[in-house]
Design a protein around this motif. Structure first.
Motif, mmCIF file in Angstrom:
data_model
loop_
_atom_site.group_PDB
_atom_site.id
_atom_site.type_symbol
_atom_site.label_atom_id
_atom_site.label_comp_id
_atom_site.label_asym_id
_atom_site.label_seq_id
_atom_site.Cartn_x
_atom_site.Cartn_y
_atom_site.Cartn_z
ATOM 1 N N LYS A 13 -21.488 -24.619 -13.533
ATOM 2 C CA LYS A 13 -21.558 -23.170 -13.352
ATOM 3 C C LYS A 13 -20.158 -22.693 -12.983
ATOM 4 O O LYS A 13 -19.608 -23.076 -11.949
ATOM 5 C CB LYS A 13 -22.555 -22.819 -12.250
ATOM 6 C CG LYS A 13 -24.000 -23.164 -12.628
ATOM 7 C CD LYS A 13 -24.980 -22.733 -11.556
ATOM 8 C CE LYS A 13 -26.404 -23.022 -11.987
ATOM 9 N NZ LYS A 13 -27.393 -22.612 -10.944
ATOM 10 N N VAL A 14 -19.587 -21.892 -13.833
ATOM 11 C CA VAL A 14 -18.164 -21.582 -13.699
ATOM 12 C C VAL A 14 -17.847 -20.752 -12.459
ATOM 13 O O VAL A 14 -16.682 -20.670 -12.058
ATOM 14 C CB VAL A 14 -17.622 -20.884 -14.962
ATOM 15 C CG1 VAL A 14 -17.701 -21.826 -16.153
ATOM 16 C CG2 VAL A 14 -18.370 -19.590 -15.257
ATOM 17 N N ASN A 15 -18.852 -20.157 -11.834
ATOM 18 C CA ASN A 15 -18.547 -19.440 -10.594
ATOM 19 C C ASN A 15 -18.041 -20.396 -9.509
ATOM 20 O O ASN A 15 -17.267 -20.011 -8.632
ATOM 21 C CB ASN A 15 -19.777 -18.673 -10.100
ATOM 22 C CG ASN A 15 -20.925 -19.584 -9.701
ATOM 23 O OD1 ASN A 15 -21.324 -20.453 -10.482
ATOM 24 N ND2 ASN A 15 -21.472 -19.395 -8.512
ATOM 25 N N ARG A 16 -18.461 -21.667 -9.574
ATOM 26 C CA ARG A 16 -17.969 -22.657 -8.613
ATOM 27 C C ARG A 16 -16.455 -22.841 -8.775
ATOM 28 O O ARG A 16 -15.733 -23.079 -7.819
ATOM 29 C CB ARG A 16 -18.672 -23.998 -8.819
ATOM 30 C CG ARG A 16 -20.164 -23.970 -8.556
ATOM 31 C CD ARG A 16 -20.757 -25.366 -8.741
ATOM 32 N NE ARG A 16 -22.201 -25.381 -8.586
ATOM 33 C CZ ARG A 16 -22.835 -25.460 -7.431
ATOM 34 N NH1 ARG A 16 -22.124 -25.538 -6.315
ATOM 35 N NH2 ARG A 16 -24.150 -25.454 -7.370
ATOM 36 N N LEU A 17 -15.990 -22.754 -10.016
ATOM 37 C CA LEU A 17 -14.563 -22.898 -10.279
ATOM 38 C C LEU A 17 -13.800 -21.683 -9.776
ATOM 39 O O LEU A 17 -12.726 -21.806 -9.181
ATOM 40 C CB LEU A 17 -14.314 -23.090 -11.773
ATOM 41 C CG LEU A 17 -15.156 -24.139 -12.496
ATOM 42 C CD1 LEU A 17 -14.718 -24.248 -13.950
ATOM 43 C CD2 LEU A 17 -15.059 -25.483 -11.803
ATOM 44 N N LEU A 18 -14.370 -20.513 -10.011
ATOM 45 C CA LEU A 18 -13.710 -19.267 -9.631
ATOM 46 C C LEU A 18 -13.521 -19.163 -8.125
ATOM 47 O O LEU A 18 -12.429 -18.848 -7.639
ATOM 48 C CB LEU A 18 -14.531 -18.077 -10.143
ATOM 49 C CG LEU A 18 -14.107 -16.684 -9.657
ATOM 50 C CD1 LEU A 18 -12.737 -16.342 -10.211
ATOM 51 C CD2 LEU A 18 -15.136 -15.647 -10.068
ATOM 52 N N LEU A 19 -14.581 -19.456 -7.381
ATOM 53 C CA LEU A 19 -14.557 -19.173 -5.949
ATOM 54 C C LEU A 19 -13.563 -20.047 -5.179
ATOM 55 O O LEU A 19 -13.082 -19.638 -4.127
ATOM 56 C CB LEU A 19 -15.964 -19.346 -5.371
ATOM 57 C CG LEU A 19 -17.007 -18.334 -5.897
ATOM 58 C CD1 LEU A 19 -18.389 -18.673 -5.358
ATOM 59 C CD2 LEU A 19 -16.609 -16.908 -5.495
ATOM 60 N N ARG A 20 -13.274 -21.254 -5.714
ATOM 61 C CA ARG A 20 -12.370 -22.143 -4.973
ATOM 62 C C ARG A 20 -11.197 -22.610 -5.827
ATOM 63 O O ARG A 20 -10.558 -23.602 -5.522
ATOM 64 C CB ARG A 20 -13.148 -23.334 -4.398
ATOM 65 C CG ARG A 20 -14.120 -22.843 -3.329
ATOM 66 C CD ARG A 20 -14.940 -23.883 -2.619
ATOM 67 N NE ARG A 20 -14.339 -25.167 -2.489
ATOM 68 C CZ ARG A 20 -14.773 -26.267 -3.127
ATOM 69 N NH1 ARG A 20 -15.793 -26.197 -3.938
ATOM 70 N NH2 ARG A 20 -14.188 -27.421 -2.918
ATOM 71 N N ASN A 21 -10.919 -21.885 -6.916
ATOM 72 C CA ASN A 21 -9.754 -22.182 -7.755
ATOM 73 C C ASN A 21 -9.754 -23.625 -8.248
ATOM 74 O O ASN A 21 -8.725 -24.310 -8.226
ATOM 75 C CB ASN A 21 -8.454 -21.899 -6.991
ATOM 76 C CG ASN A 21 -8.263 -20.423 -6.720
ATOM 77 O OD1 ASN A 21 -7.847 -19.670 -7.593
ATOM 78 N ND2 ASN A 21 -8.612 -19.993 -5.513
ATOM 79 N N SER B 151 -10.379 -26.769 -11.100
ATOM 80 C CA SER B 151 -10.165 -27.050 -12.516
ATOM 81 C C SER B 151 -11.009 -28.243 -12.933
ATOM 82 O O SER B 151 -11.078 -29.249 -12.219
ATOM 83 C CB SER B 151 -8.696 -27.374 -12.789
ATOM 84 O OG SER B 151 -7.857 -26.297 -12.447
#
Length: 357
Positions: free
Chosen positions: A278-286, A288
């Motif tokens: 779920k890409v929101n996990r990537l967004l919230l903590r920067n 990759s």
């Protein structure tokens, strides 16, 4: 490492297909043949096989023939035996994706000559007395490196090196390695020994924990004991890099384990299932998520393969690599080599001693 290739590697002509499988040369040899793609039970030891003809289909017409002294199998070989590997070859074929041995024939003007001690990736065909090699995935090995270590060298260490390259690893960063007692895992631990601070291994048993410790892990965690939380505690803030050749259900926990700005390296899916993110996990903590596949990278950036090969050869000459071989099989007992992988019994590398075996 999951090599992928262009048209010349998949649209084999008739001669290429024969080279990929059993071959049609005049010299006879012994090898481990996958008679049909029904899994490890289809492996047979056969005598009287013809030496492979022509060139490896991935070698762009360059015939590099090697007298095999030791071979090795890995997870892609298991997938091939079931017809589930995207870069496999039709049955019947000779199994074994890695080898070490002596060059018999080399392309004119190549960096190899008859008599060279070499090791490399063949994708298939190595578990026989002779194999067609792929020049760009072949390295020279020093006299002090045993044939077994040579067979256990190229694929795992090339994968680990490329993973660290793609991750942008810098000395002093923290790294967590999944499948840490397997082939890629032990190679990654060996390369990170004394460089990552700390290097954390995740394993599933006491025996595998001992392997990870022997290969240089600073911290060893168990899959059954809340490893994600323990990894965060070991660093105080989360790890900077996770190397994952396993995939499956631990993927989401790996994301939780990462520090802000951390990198999760996708090396393979030995667990069998391909996870989703779920890409929101990537967004919230920067965070990759980075794929690791050498061959398409080499195709797009052709200068990298010579750089990788040079680095591997230097590491071997300087004695900086210590492949962990958990299973050594004579040819006479090597029909179970893929079974060891299938039963998840493998620790480090599974090596077949072809010469004298």
């Amino acid at each position: 490492m999951a090599p992928t290739g262009g048209r010349t590697r998949h649209e084999h002509d008739a001669a290429g297909s024969r080279s990929a499988g059993i071959g049609d040369g005049s010299t006879l040899m012994r090898g481990l043949v996958v008679s049909e793609t029904t899994g490890p039970d289809a492996v047979e030891l056969r005598d009287g096989l013809p030496e492979p003809a022509g060139a490896h289909p991935w070698a762009e017409g360059e015939r590099l023939l090697v007298d095999v002294r030791a071979a090795a199998v890995a997870f892609p070989d298991l997938l091939q035996s079931r017809g589930a590997y995207q870069h496999g070859t039709p049955a019947p074929y000779i199994t074994g994706g890695e080898y070490a041995g002596v060059v018999l024939e080399a392309p004119k003007g190549s960096r190899f000559s008859a008599g060279d001690r070499v090791a490399g990736l063949s994708v298939w065909g190595s578990a026989a007395e002779r194999v067609l090699a792929i020049p760009r995935y072949t390295v020279r090995i020093p006299d002090q490196m045993s044939w077994a270590d040579g067979a256990a060298f190229f694929l795992n260490y090339a994968t680990a090196c490329f993973t660290l390259h793609r991750a942008g690893f810098a000395d002093g960063e923290s790294v967590l390695v999944h499948g840490a007692a397997g082939g890629v895992g032990t190679a990654a631990l060996d390369l990170l020994r004394g460089r990552a601070k700390p290097v954390i291994a995740v394993v599933s048993s006491d025996d595998k924990a001992a392997v990870a410790e022997a290969c240089g892990a600073d911290v060893v965690l168990r899959t059954s004991e809340g490893w994600a939380e323990q990894a965060r505690e070991a660093t105080g803030h989360g790890v900077e890099i996770v190397i994952d050749p396993v995939g499956g259900g631990r993927f989401t926990d790996s994301l939780r384990t990462l520090d802000v700005g951390g990198r999760l390296m996708v090396v393979g899916f030995a667990e069998g299932s391909i996870p989703e993110v779920k890409v929101n996990r990537l967004l919230l903590r920067n965070l990759s998520v980075v794929g690791v596949a050498l061959d398409p990278w080499e195709q797009r950036f052709p200068g990298y393969a010579p750089e990788l090969v040079a680095g591997l050869e230097a590491a071997a000459v300087e004695g900086r690599v210590r492949p962990y071989i958990g299973h050594r099989l004579a040819m006479s007992e090597a029909t179970d080599a893929l079974g060891i992988l299938d039963r998840r019994e493998a620790q480090g590398k599974v090596v077949i001693e072809v010469a004298g075996g």
